[in-house]
Design an enzyme around this catalytic site. Structure first.
Site, PDB file in Angstrom:
ATOM      1  N   ARG A 195      -0.758   0.228  -0.780  1.00 33.08           N
ATOM      2  CA  ARG A 195      -1.887  -0.551  -0.277  1.00 33.08           C
ATOM      3  C   ARG A 195      -1.515  -1.924   0.281  1.00 33.08           C
ATOM      4  O   ARG A 195      -2.268  -2.886   0.160  1.00 33.08           O
ATOM      5  CB  ARG A 195      -2.960  -0.706  -1.374  1.00 33.08           C
ATOM      6  CG  ARG A 195      -3.587   0.609  -1.817  1.00 33.08           C
ATOM      7  CD  ARG A 195      -4.281   1.320  -0.659  1.00 33.08           C
ATOM      8  NE  ARG A 195      -4.750   2.638  -1.054  1.00 33.08           N
ATOM      9  CZ  ARG A 195      -4.075   3.766  -0.870  1.00 33.08           C
ATOM     10  NH1 ARG A 195      -2.892   3.732  -0.257  1.00 33.08           N
ATOM     11  NH2 ARG A 195      -4.569   4.922  -1.245  1.00 33.08           N
ATOM     12  N   SER A 244     -13.102   1.319  -2.411  1.00 35.61           N
ATOM     13  CA  SER A 244     -12.408   1.136  -3.685  1.00 35.61           C
ATOM     14  C   SER A 244     -12.150  -0.346  -3.928  1.00 35.61           C
ATOM     15  O   SER A 244     -11.545  -1.016  -3.099  1.00 35.61           O
ATOM     16  CB  SER A 244     -11.090   1.902  -3.686  1.00 35.61           C
ATOM     17  OG  SER A 244     -11.321   3.295  -3.613  1.00 35.61           O
ATOM     18  N   GLU A 314      -8.179  -4.512  -4.564  1.00 35.46           N
ATOM     19  CA  GLU A 314      -7.833  -3.832  -3.317  1.00 35.46           C
ATOM     20  C   GLU A 314      -8.684  -4.385  -2.187  1.00 35.46           C
ATOM     21  O   GLU A 314      -8.238  -4.542  -1.063  1.00 35.46           O
ATOM     22  CB  GLU A 314      -8.046  -2.323  -3.452  1.00 35.46           C
ATOM     23  CG  GLU A 314      -7.672  -1.536  -2.215  1.00 35.46           C
ATOM     24  CD  GLU A 314      -7.682  -0.040  -2.435  1.00 35.46           C
ATOM     25  OE1 GLU A 314      -8.052   0.683  -1.495  1.00 35.46           O
ATOM     26  OE2 GLU A 314      -7.324   0.407  -3.545  1.00 35.46           O
TER      27      GLU A 314
END
Length: 322
Positions: A195, A244, A314
């Site tokens: 990520r 998310s 995130e």
């Protein structure tokens, strides 16, 4: 053209952040600029959460050359922030000082396919990349069908879903530096990790090329349907949300840790942890950016206390408090 902190305009019981208008100075310094400059432009409607203060200046470039022109002439003391479709973003209520750049579909949203490769502008939706690939019988890019962002965000965050991620399919990416210089990055140059990308944060990605594999069209469509069904049945995609919220810690699922800490349905102001999927936060209607960020930090603290595991954001959080 110095920066000053955001002020407030009071009226009708509402407090709204505002910045000094520097657009006349920018326009005077850049007479050949073709894109649009807007002062104190609200960013709330540009994010999926529908929260946040204004951009001191919002710039929508006409094309890559226009973006390079602005960057090459922009005073170094002015901060530059890039936003996409705001699907994985919290803008704080005080807004964002400096220049916020938003690449639009005109100039940065085209997609095309040739052989087993797909080319896309940074403003193209990830879903559009998957659709372009499918129309050309290119498999391996179906996972993008379930990611509600743009190519630029996918490059910056190594976006992934359903067992695949950007580093698995990227050939190269193009971008522009803070000084207006154009750059090209191969897959290895991107320094992808989970990520995230290791490319200098000041680089603004403008386009990318991806490689898949030629496959049977029915198999590609079946996989895309699986991705879509998973999203619709497991995620609150019809809510004001930001995708998310936290990264999955090694060996763990963030949502399971959040659930185990008793946070399912937890509320702060108008923000709530989704009952459907604990790793999603929701604006129930009247949340502020402060509500959502505070809820996220509350969840992190409770998970840490319950499991000893620290969750990392995130979702990107940008701007200043009101």
């Amino acid at each position: 053209m110095g920066l000053r902190a955001a002020g407030r305009i009071e009226g009708a019981g509402v407090s709204v952040a505002t910045f000094p208008d520097i657009t006349p100075d920018l326009k005077a310094a850049m007479p050949d600029l073709r894109g649009r400059l807007l002062a104190n432009q609200s960013l709330a409607e540009l994010t999926w959460f529908r929260v946040g203060g204004p951009a001191q200046v919002l710039f929508t470039p006409a094309d890559e050359d226009d973006l390079a022109y602005l960057l090459s002439r922009l005073p170094s003391e002015l901060a530059v922030t890039v936003v996409g479709v705001g699907s994985n973003l919290i803008v704080r209520d005080g807004g964002i000082p400096g220049v916020v750049i938003r690449l639009g579909p005109r100039g940065f949203g085209e997609t095309s396919a040739e052989g087993d490769t797909v080319s896309a502008g940074a403003a193209a939706l990830d879903k559009r990349v998957a659709e372009t690939a499918a129309a050309a019988n290119i498999g391996g890019l179906e996972f993008y069908f379930g990611i509600p962002g743009t190519v630029g965000g996918a490059l910056r965050m190594n976006a992934g879903a359903n067992g695949a991620e950007t580093r698995d399919v990227l050939i190269e990416a193009s971008g522009i530096g803070r000084d207006g210089t154009k750059h090209t990055f191969g897959n290895a140059d991107m320094k992808f990790v989970y990520r995230n990308s290791g490319v200098d944060p000041s680089i603004i990605f403008t386009s990318a090329r991806f490689r898949g594999t030629i496959a049977a069209p029915e198999a590609i469509r079946a996989r895309m349907n699986e991705v879509q069904t998973h999203r619709e049945t497991a995620q609150p995609i019809r809510e004001k949300t930001g995708g998310s919220t936290f990264q999955n810690p090694p060996g763990h699922s963030a949502w399971k840790l959040i659930d185990a800490a008793g946070c399912r349905g937890l509320r702060v102001g108008g923000a709530q942890v989704s009952e459907m999927h604990c790793n999603f936060l929701i604006n129930t209607g009247a949340a502020t950016g402060h509500d959502i960020e505070t809820l996220g930090d509350t969840v992190r603290a409770r998970v840490k206390q319950n499991s000893g595991i620290e969750l990392h954001w995130e979702i990107k959080r940008i701007g200043i408090p009101l």
